[in-house]
Scaffold this motif. Sequence first.
Motif, mmCIF file in Angstrom:
data_model
loop_
_atom_site.group_PDB
_atom_site.id
_atom_site.type_symbol
_atom_site.label_atom_id
_atom_site.label_comp_id
_atom_site.label_asym_id
_atom_site.label_seq_id
_atom_site.Cartn_x
_atom_site.Cartn_y
_atom_site.Cartn_z
ATOM 1 N N SER A 1 -2.976 4.964 -4.970
ATOM 2 C CA SER A 1 -3.620 4.101 -5.963
ATOM 3 C C SER A 1 -3.703 2.644 -5.533
ATOM 4 C CB SER A 1 -2.879 4.197 -7.301
ATOM 5 O OG SER A 1 -1.524 3.794 -7.162
ATOM 6 N N ILE A 2 -2.876 2.212 -4.568
ATOM 7 C CA ILE A 2 -2.955 0.824 -4.099
ATOM 8 C C ILE A 2 -3.346 0.734 -2.633
ATOM 9 C CG2 ILE A 2 -1.195 0.097 -5.763
ATOM 10 C CD1 ILE A 2 0.688 -0.267 -3.282
ATOM 11 N N HIS A 3 -3.735 1.851 -2.042
ATOM 12 C CA HIS A 3 -4.013 1.846 -0.602
ATOM 13 C C HIS A 3 -5.024 0.770 -0.225
ATOM 14 C CE1 HIS A 3 -4.781 3.362 3.460
ATOM 15 N NE2 HIS A 3 -6.045 3.087 3.204
ATOM 16 N N ASP A 4 -6.102 0.653 -0.993
ATOM 17 C CA ASP A 4 -7.174 -0.269 -0.622
ATOM 18 C C ASP A 4 -6.766 -1.732 -0.750
ATOM 19 O OD1 ASP A 4 -8.778 1.921 -0.166
ATOM 20 O OD2 ASP A 4 -9.596 1.932 -2.185
ATOM 21 N N ARG A 5 -5.634 -1.986 -1.420
ATOM 22 C CA ARG A 5 -5.199 -3.376 -1.600
ATOM 23 C C ARG A 5 -3.983 -3.716 -0.747
ATOM 24 N NH1 ARG A 5 -4.849 -4.125 -7.980
ATOM 25 N NH2 ARG A 5 -4.274 -1.920 -7.915
ATOM 26 N N ARG A 6 -3.505 -2.740 0.028
ATOM 27 C CA ARG A 6 -2.380 -3.045 0.917
ATOM 28 C C ARG A 6 -2.900 -3.831 2.116
ATOM 29 N NH1 ARG A 6 1.451 1.853 2.372
ATOM 30 N NH2 ARG A 6 2.701 0.085 3.067
ATOM 31 N N PRO A 7 -2.194 -4.859 2.551
ATOM 32 C CA PRO A 7 -2.661 -5.646 3.703
ATOM 33 C C PRO A 7 -2.666 -4.809 4.974
ATOM 34 C CG PRO A 7 -0.414 -6.265 3.093
ATOM 35 C CD PRO A 7 -0.907 -5.358 2.015
ATOM 36 N N GLY A 8 -3.650 -5.070 5.812
ATOM 37 C CA GLY A 8 -3.698 -4.422 7.113
ATOM 38 C C GLY A 8 -4.218 -3.006 7.097
ATOM 39 N N THR A 9 -4.802 -2.537 5.980
ATOM 40 C CA THR A 9 -5.325 -1.178 5.933
ATOM 41 C C THR A 9 -6.819 -1.172 6.219
ATOM 42 O OG1 THR A 9 -5.667 -1.347 3.538
ATOM 43 C CG2 THR A 9 -3.591 -0.400 4.298
ATOM 44 N N VAL A 10 -7.302 -0.014 6.671
ATOM 45 C CA VAL A 10 -8.713 0.126 6.987
ATOM 46 C C VAL A 10 -9.520 0.240 5.702
ATOM 47 C CG1 VAL A 10 -10.404 1.544 8.205
ATOM 48 C CG2 VAL A 10 -8.078 1.362 9.088
ATOM 49 N N GLU A 11 -10.707 -0.368 5.690
ATOM 50 C CA GLU A 11 -11.622 -0.167 4.575
ATOM 51 C C GLU A 11 -12.167 1.256 4.691
ATOM 52 O OE1 GLU A 11 -15.721 -2.035 2.670
ATOM 53 O OE2 GLU A 11 -14.792 -2.974 4.415
ATOM 54 N N LEU A 12 -11.677 2.133 3.835
ATOM 55 C CA LEU A 12 -11.947 3.558 3.998
ATOM 56 C C LEU A 12 -13.422 3.908 3.854
ATOM 57 C CD1 LEU A 12 -8.854 5.107 2.202
ATOM 58 C CD2 LEU A 12 -9.212 4.703 4.637
#
Length: 471
Positions: free
Chosen positions: A152-163
């Motif tokens: 639920s917070i993956h897209d807002r974690r720093p350093g993650t790929v824009e899926l």
Amino acid sequence: MEDHSELRQAVLAWLRQARDLPSIPQAITDVALATRPEWEDLSNAVAYTVSLGADRRELFARIDGDWQPSYWVVLGRSGLGDATRLIAQGASVPEAEVADSFVAFCTAPAPVTEEWLLLDGDFPEDTRIPLGRHTLQTFTPDELRQLSPIPSIHDRRPGTVELRLLTGAPFIYVPAPDRTLTRSMYEPVHGPRPEAGHWRSLLPLILWCPEPLRVEAAFDVERGRRFGLNPSDVPSRTRIVADEYGMDAMVDVRATGTYGVTAEDLPGLDAFCATITAKVDAVMAGADSGRRLPRKRARRLERAARHLLRAYQRTFSGDWVWEEDADEVHLDYVIALEALMASPDGTHDGISKTIHTRASALFLTPDHREQAKTVVQKAYSARSTYVHGDLITERGALEKLRTLRELRLITRQVILRWLVITPVGTDDLGPLLDDAAAGTGREDLVDKPFRAFLAGSPPHDLPEDALPAGE
């Protein structure tokens, strides 16, 4: 069903106290969070819920001689620290979902680490093709999001790929149970040539389509724990599209090469990969057979495939190669040809003639045999020039690229045909090809087996020498 309500309540209490934290990111690092008094309650809840078994040891660290929950994992790897910081900064976070995800992170069996490769091809979203132990698959953004510890917070974690960039992106993955789960949040790069260790899965894809295919990134995945793709490893480009108001808007999309697969192609690709994988497996079984010739044959196939992939990694869309790499790419193709065309017990006397004669014998028509012979003969001559200290020269950069493309396509065809007809017993294919080149036994050795293969599980583009006259 086990009751994990105590751990869940501890997480919710932890998230509630995050609302009173300073909003300055530097003040709420994982290290700083682990010094707060509320950390002890959360840590105790984790320790109470999770037994210190061998399969969960990565959740703990030895502190002052005792095993205690590791804040690097409990806060960092789990994503709970990121959720805490988002709340402190005033963001809306679904706390109940975060708590459920964290409980699952702590209580689910430790996942088997997988090695993943991101390819630069363009595939349909529903692709899923077995490649031996490996699997080729594309994922929707939501499916990829579920691989992270707190979706639920993956897209807002720093350093993650824009899926969104990875919609339809082809991944090859394989279980890697021998890779140790680490407590560190960061992993070292696998090395400069990740494709080399996965040649058995990549070779069928390369042989199916004549367009170049490259590995963009190699990384580890622990499902439900970590999706380790670095955002900088996803090449992107800007595209202009119409927004909801009909105005031009710029969006980033994943940059792909010229290797493309349509939904209509998938059944054929699946059948081709199954056939080629079986043939590769049959040859590679010789590595453990205890017989000298099958063992050498397996080593030579691996060597040829590794050099082919090495050349492909330095070949980009449109068959473009950096000028500084061109001579070495040329050399890789020649090594791949020599690895398969030279006899295990042969000498190096007349090796150039041996290679171009045997390679050309694999083609079905006189014209294509002559064309292959000319290409391979020129390539081997240029190879000798290069290894003796001179540069391979062409009339110009475009001519050099044209020559490399021609050599690449011939090498790819030689490897494909070698796989189709090579014996898996103790017979040496080399002398049989010598006889075929002299006009003896060609029909049974080359023509019939290859045409039968093309009739059953053909590649995307039929070879020119197999097309009906006039096409």
